[in-house]
Enzyme design. Structure first.
Site, PDB file in Angstrom:
ATOM      1  CG  ASP A   1      -1.720  -1.265   1.378  1.00  0.00           C
ATOM      2  OD1 ASP A   1      -2.317  -1.709   0.378  1.00  0.00           O
ATOM      3  OD2 ASP A   1      -1.714  -1.833   2.480  1.00  0.00           O
TER       4      ASP A   1
ATOM      5  CE  LYS B   1       3.431  -2.613  -4.449  1.00  0.00           C
ATOM      6  NZ  LYS B   1       2.729  -2.282  -3.199  1.00  0.00           N
TER       7      LYS B   1
ATOM      8  N   GLY C   1      -4.037  -5.109  -4.604  1.00  0.00           N
ATOM      9  CA  GLY C   1      -4.692  -4.102  -5.425  1.00  0.00           C
ATOM     10  C   GLY C   1      -3.837  -2.879  -5.633  1.00  0.00           C
ATOM     11  CG  HIS C   2      -0.990  -1.826  -7.998  1.00  0.00           C
ATOM     12  ND1 HIS C   2      -0.099  -2.260  -8.961  1.00  0.00           N
ATOM     13  CD2 HIS C   2      -0.427  -2.144  -6.819  1.00  0.00           C
ATOM     14  CE1 HIS C   2       0.947  -2.814  -8.380  1.00  0.00           C
ATOM     15  NE2 HIS C   2       0.773  -2.759  -7.087  1.00  0.00           N
TER      16      HIS C   2
ATOM     17  NE  ARG D   1       6.807 -31.664  -6.321  1.00  0.00           N
ATOM     18  CZ  ARG D   1       7.780 -32.351  -5.739  1.00  0.00           C
ATOM     19  NH1 ARG D   1       8.856 -32.668  -6.418  1.00  0.00           N
ATOM     20  NH2 ARG D   1       7.666 -32.729  -4.485  1.00  0.00           N
TER      21      ARG D   1
ATOM     22  CD  GLN E   1       0.912  -9.486  -2.634  1.00  0.00           C
ATOM     23  OE1 GLN E   1       1.726  -9.804  -3.486  1.00  0.00           O
ATOM     24  NE2 GLN E   1      -0.274 -10.044  -2.592  1.00  0.00           N
TER      25      GLN E   1
END
Length: 430
Positions: free
Chosen positions: A13, A16, A40-41, A142, A224
């Site tokens: 937060d 970015k 979220g951006h 895997r 993040q």
């Protein structure tokens, strides 16, 4: 070769999205390399806010290639909804490319995420319950389903059958859940998602490296932040991937020598969401002021963020871990009305200076922040566009951040809009 990377230096937060959006104007290619729709951006363009969860921030520009890389975990429904929302706003997702190696979040991941978190009681992590961790766990075990598997109906059917049987058993016998996932419903839904996503799917590893070799400007976008890194953050209160420079190399499928001009985004104060130690946290009126003035509520969850003074013990740790070339200081304007500001420049424990950053959270909880107090500038900075025009006290504040961390100032942001960006170094020209 002209590449740049944007990394969060705190707990996320930091703003970015705004920095990536600004740099994306110069870039030819924007690459998201890790994380999922838990990150979220928020990007503001012409006073319109776009909340991006999986789409790279370059998607808001025309004529950019936007890549969701191999290290990202993708919820197809969320991604398709985001594409539709973008198109409703008059933007296009035609430039999007999705890695055929990326892993797919399935409905059972969400159920497992919630069941696991609910079972922990006081040991809860604060997950968004979007299935991110369980999807990465399947990847490590895997048994994950990749985008290339989703594109092949027969392969998808076989892998889905195995996973549904195992996951329903875990939900029932481990967590005592009465919820279960239905194989045929998932098959129907995800077969439809596959066809809608098919035009975007490609070998992005190859495309990113080719773009770099061809001399295109490539921007790597972090989700993040450093202190949420699975290995190097405040474990276990971390995310499930590697939001550091090394993680971008792995997640985008490029060698580390291709990664240049690494920018660490530093919010001018500190915030974090969820549980975990936070040495410089403020639980007083100043903390409330920062939260309310900065509108510090989660982009994805809406949860109120914990707020505190800027912690340069954290940022210095991030500077070394990411080999930062520049700092981008964001949200300086949120401090405009404070008569004085404080910076944590390190920790002490039992009167002794703490070296490095503690791995043990019990030790971190015992650390006392060492503060420097600087005069505030009590001036509205939001309309300032030249560094020299900032108040002297504001310049001293950001320059002190650079001095303590040993990283050059690259950008100072004084508001959410693209125009509210003061650039000290053109990183793509370095």
């Amino acid at each position: 070769m002209a590449t740049s990377m944007v990394i969060g230096t705190q707990w996320g937060d930091e703003g970015k999205g705004k920095i990536v959006d600004y740099l994306a104007e110069q870039a030819d290619v924007v690459v998201r390399s890790q994380g999922g729709n838990n990150a979220g951006h928020t990007v503001v363009v012409d006073d319109r806010a776009f909340a991006l969860r999986l789409l790279p921030s370059g998607i808001l520009y025309d004529n950019k290639t936007n890549i969701i890389g191999t290290g990202v975990v993708i919820d197809p429904k969320v991604l398709l909804d985001e594409i539709e929302n973008l198109e409703r706003e008059g933007k296009s997702a035609q430039s999007l490319q999705i890695s055929n190696r990326a892993h797919v979040i399935m409905p059972y991941h969400n159920l497992l995420d919630e069941a696991e978190e609910n079972s922990k009681g006081d040991l809860k992590i604060g997950t968004t319950k979007n299935g991110i961790g369980p999807c990465y766990a399947d990847k490590v075990n895997r048994v994950g389903i990749r985008i290339c598997d989703l594109m092949d109906e027969e392969v998808f059917k076989a892998k889905l059958d195995y996973n549904v049987r195992i996951k329903n058993k875990i939900l029932r016998e481990v967590y005592g859940s009465t919820e279960a996932v239905d194989y045929f419903q998932i098959l129907k839904d995800y077969t439809e998602y596959a066809e809608r996503l098919r035009p975007y799917v490609t070998d992005t590893n190859y495309n990113v490296v080719t773009a770099i070799k061809d001399g295109q400007k490539v921007l790597f976008e972090g989700a993040q932040a450093t202190m949420l890194d699975l290995d190097h953050g405040t474990y276990p209160f971390v995310t499930s991937s590697h939001p550091i420079a090394g993680g971008a190399s792995v997640g985008a499928g490029v060698g580390p020598n291709y990664l240049k001009n690494i920018i660490g985004v530093v919010k001018a104060y500190a915030t974090r969401v969820g549980e975990g130690p936070f040495p410089s946290e403020l639980t007083d009126e100043t903390g409330d002021y920062l939260r309310n003035t900065g509108h510090e509520f989660g982009t994805v969850t809406g949860r109120p963020r914990r707020c505190g003074w800027l912690d340069l013990a954290v940022v210095s740790y991030a500077a070394d871990l990411n080999s930062l070339d520049y700092l981008a200081i964001t949200r300086l304007d949120i401090l405009d009305k404070l008569p004085e500001v404080k910076i944590c420049v390190g920790y002490t424990k039992n009167g002794e200076t703490v070296k490095g950053f503690p791995a043990d959270l019990h030790e971190l909880e015992q650390c006392e922040p060492v503060y420097e107090t600087l005069p505030g500038w009590e001036t509205d900075t939001s309309a300032i566009r030249n560094y020299e025009d900032l108040p002297e006290a504001a310049r001293r504040y950001v320059e002190r951040i650079s001095e303590v961390t040993g990283v050059r100032l690259g950008i100072v942001s004084v508001g959410p809009n693209r125009s509210q960006t003061i650039v000290l170094h053109d990183v793509f020209a370095e």
